[in-house]
Design a protein around this motif. Structure first.
Motif, mmCIF file in Angstrom:
data_model
loop_
_atom_site.group_PDB
_atom_site.id
_atom_site.type_symbol
_atom_site.label_atom_id
_atom_site.label_comp_id
_atom_site.label_asym_id
_atom_site.label_seq_id
_atom_site.Cartn_x
_atom_site.Cartn_y
_atom_site.Cartn_z
ATOM 1 N N ASN A 104 41.653 39.783 78.285
ATOM 2 C CA ASN A 104 42.898 40.433 77.675
ATOM 3 C C ASN A 104 42.275 41.705 76.729
ATOM 4 O O ASN A 104 41.307 41.536 75.945
ATOM 5 C CB ASN A 104 43.230 39.405 76.529
ATOM 6 C CG ASN A 104 44.509 39.796 75.745
ATOM 7 O OD1 ASN A 104 45.653 39.895 76.443
ATOM 8 N ND2 ASN A 104 44.313 40.033 74.730
ATOM 9 N N THR B 129 46.771 42.034 79.877
ATOM 10 C CA THR B 129 45.964 40.795 80.267
ATOM 11 C C THR B 129 45.739 41.091 81.983
ATOM 12 O O THR B 129 46.625 41.088 82.624
ATOM 13 C CB THR B 129 46.925 39.561 80.117
ATOM 14 O OG1 THR B 129 46.921 39.331 78.635
ATOM 15 C CG2 THR B 129 45.918 38.289 80.640
ATOM 16 N N SER C 17 41.411 36.150 74.465
ATOM 17 C CA SER C 17 42.222 35.394 75.254
ATOM 18 C C SER C 17 42.088 33.619 74.997
ATOM 19 O O SER C 17 42.849 32.911 75.483
ATOM 20 C CB SER C 17 42.465 35.569 76.822
ATOM 21 O OG SER C 17 41.079 35.631 77.156
ATOM 22 N N SER D 18 50.329 41.070 77.448
ATOM 23 C CA SER D 18 49.427 40.050 76.778
ATOM 24 C C SER D 18 50.409 39.117 75.627
ATOM 25 O O SER D 18 51.304 39.678 75.014
ATOM 26 C CB SER D 18 48.586 40.539 75.885
ATOM 27 O OG SER D 18 47.854 39.984 75.069
#
Ligand SMILES: Cc1ncc(COP(=O)(O)O)c(C=O)c1O
Length: 372
Positions: free
Chosen positions: A126, A133, A159, A284
Motif C-alpha cells: 500500500n 494498493t 496495510s 486503498s
C-alpha cells in the motif's frame, strides 16, 4: 491511538533479561504471526519502518545483486534509494504514482532473465504517498508463471492489520511492517516476517549487517530475549494491540477499513474532486489521496483546516507536494471519526474557496448507514 494501548504502555519497564519479559516476547511473537498470517519466523526491531526495510535487504542479498523494484510512489522510491546506497543493482521500473505494480511487467522481466540474475522482487503493498494498493497475489502468480526463483519482498507498512494480507498463502519471502499504522501504536517497532526460503538465502547473503542480523535475533528470541535492549513499553502496547485485533477479528478489521475507505471515496467524488488512484481495483482502504483543482494549493488548504479545526491531513510527498492532500482512515477509526474528518474537509474547502460541490459528507453518511 486507542486509550487501551496508551494505558497498557504506562507501566514500569521490567528487566528485559527476566522471566516476565520472556513471557511477553513469546506472546507478542505468536500474536504477530496471526497478524502476518504466517507460521514462520517473525522478528521485532526497536526501529522505525525504514530499519525493517534495511533488515530485509541486508539479510538476504549480496553486494551487486540485481533486484526488481517499481516506482509506485514516494516510499517505493525511498526503498530503491536505500537499495542503491547498499550497493545493489536496482532495475527500477518507472511509474506515474497513480497505479500499482503491473504484474505483466514482473512476468516479462523475469521471463527474460534466463540466467536468474534477479535475486528479488520488491514491492510496496500500500503506497502511503498515493493511496494505491498493489495486488500481491498477482505479482506472486507472475513470478510463478515465469518459473523464476527470485525472492518476493513486500512492504506492508500501511496495510498490515488494515488491508487483507497473507504472508504464507501469498508466498511472500520477507514482509516488512512497523508499529505506527494499522497496529495503532506509536512509532518505534520495525517488523520482518520471514519465509524458510528467505532464511535459507540469509545463510549465504554477504551484505554487511550487525544490528539487523536475523541470526542473533532469532537465536535469542527462542528463549524470549533480545540481543540488545528491546523497546519494552512498546511491546506492552503491541500485546494490547494484538488482543484488540483478535477481539474484533481480522476479517472485521479489514471490512471496517473497506467501509470507511468506500465512504471516503464517495464523499470525494461527490465534492467533484479527483481521487489520485486511477484504477478502482487498486483503491486503498487505509487512505485516500485527493487531487486539488488546478491553481489551488493543497498545503494551504491543509494549513487552514489545521488552524480552524485542529485536524491534520496528510501532505503531498515528493513530486506531489502541494498537489494532493491525504485522508487517513486506518487503525483506531470508526464511522463517527470519519464523519468528523469529512466534515472538517468540507468546511475547509468552502472556507478556502476551492471550487467543489457540497454534499460529500451526506453521501458518505448515507453509504455508512446502509452498510453496517
Ligand atoms: C509504505 C511505507 N514504507 C516505508 C515507510 C517508512 O517508515 P518509517 O517512516 O517508519 O521509517 C513508510 C512511512 O510512512 C511508509 O508509509
Amino acid at each position: 491511538m486507542p486509550d487501551r494501548i496508551l494505558r497498557a504502555m504506562a507501566r514500569p519497564t521490567i528487566d528485559h533479561r527476566g522471566p516476565e519479559f520472556a513471557k511477553l516476547t513469546h506472546e507478542v511473537l505468536e500474536g504477530l504471526k496471526q497478524v502476518f498470517r504466517t507460521s514462520g519466523t517473525v522478528v521485532i526491531y526497536p526501529s522505525s519502518g525504514t530499519g525493517a526495510w534495511e533488515a530485509a535487504l541486508v539479510n538476504t542479498l549480496s553486494p551487486g545483486d540485481k533486484i526488481l523494484m517499481f516506482e509506485t510512489g514516494y516510499f517505493a522510491t525511498l526503498w530503491q534509494n536505500m537499495a542503491m546506497k547498499l550497493g545493489l543493482d536496482v532495475d527500477f521500473v518507472p511509474g506515474d504514482w497513480r497505479r500499482g505494480v503491473d504484474p505483466f511487467v514482473v512476468e516479462e522481466k523475469l521471463s527474460q532473465d534466463r540466467s536468474h540474475s534477479i535475486k528479488a522482487v520488491m514491492i510496496v503493498h500500500n503506497e502511503t504517498s498515493t493511496g494505491v494498493t498493489s495486488h500481491v497475489t498477482e505479482v506472486r502468480n507472475a513470478i510463478d508463471r515465469s518459473q523464476h526463483p527470485a525472492l518476493l519482498m513486500v512492504d506492508t507498512i500501511s496495510s498490515l492489520a488494515s488491508i487483507d494480507y497473507r504472508h504464507d498463502e501469498w508466498g511472500v519471502d520477507v514482509t516488512v511492517g512497523c508499529s505506527q499504522k494499522g497496529l495503532m501504536l506509536p512509532p518505534g517497532l520495525g517488523l520482518n516476517a520471514i519465509s524458510d526460503k528467505a532464511l535459507k538465502a540469509s545463510k549465504s547473503a554477504r551484505l554487511p549487517k550487525s544490528y539487523w542480523d536475523w541470526e542473533g535475533m532469532i537465536k535469542d528470541n527462542k528463549s524470549g530475549f533480545f540481543p540488545y535492549t528491546p523497546a519494552t513499553n512498546l511491546l506492552y502496547g503491541l500485546r494490547e494491540s494484538i488482543r484488540m485485533l483478535s477481539e474484533e477479528g481480522l476479517e472485521n478489521v479489514f471490512a471496517r477499513h473497506h467501509r470507511l475507505g468506500e465512504a471516503t471515496r464517495r464523499a470525494v467524488r461527490s465534492w467533484g474532486l479527483e481521487i489520485l488512484c486511477l484504477n478502482p481495483e487498486e483503491y486503498s482502504n487505509s487512505l485516500t489521496a485527493v487531487l486539488m483543482p488546478d491553481g489551488y494549493n493543497a498545503d494551504e488548504l491543509r494549513e487552514l483546516i489545521l488552524k480552524k479545526f485542529n485536524m491534520s491531513l496528510g501532505t503531498g510527498l515528493g513530486k506531489l507536494k502541494g498537489k494532493i492532500f491525504r485522508i487517513g482512515h486506518l487503525g483506531d477509526f470508526n464511522e463517527l471519526m470519519l464523519a468528523g474528518t469529512l466534515s472538517g474537509i468540507e468546511m475547509g474547502l468552502a472556507l478556502a474557496n476551492v471550487p467543489f460541490s457540497k454534499g460529500g459528507v451526506t453521501e458518505a453518511l448515507d453509504y455508512l448507514s446502509k452498510h453496517q
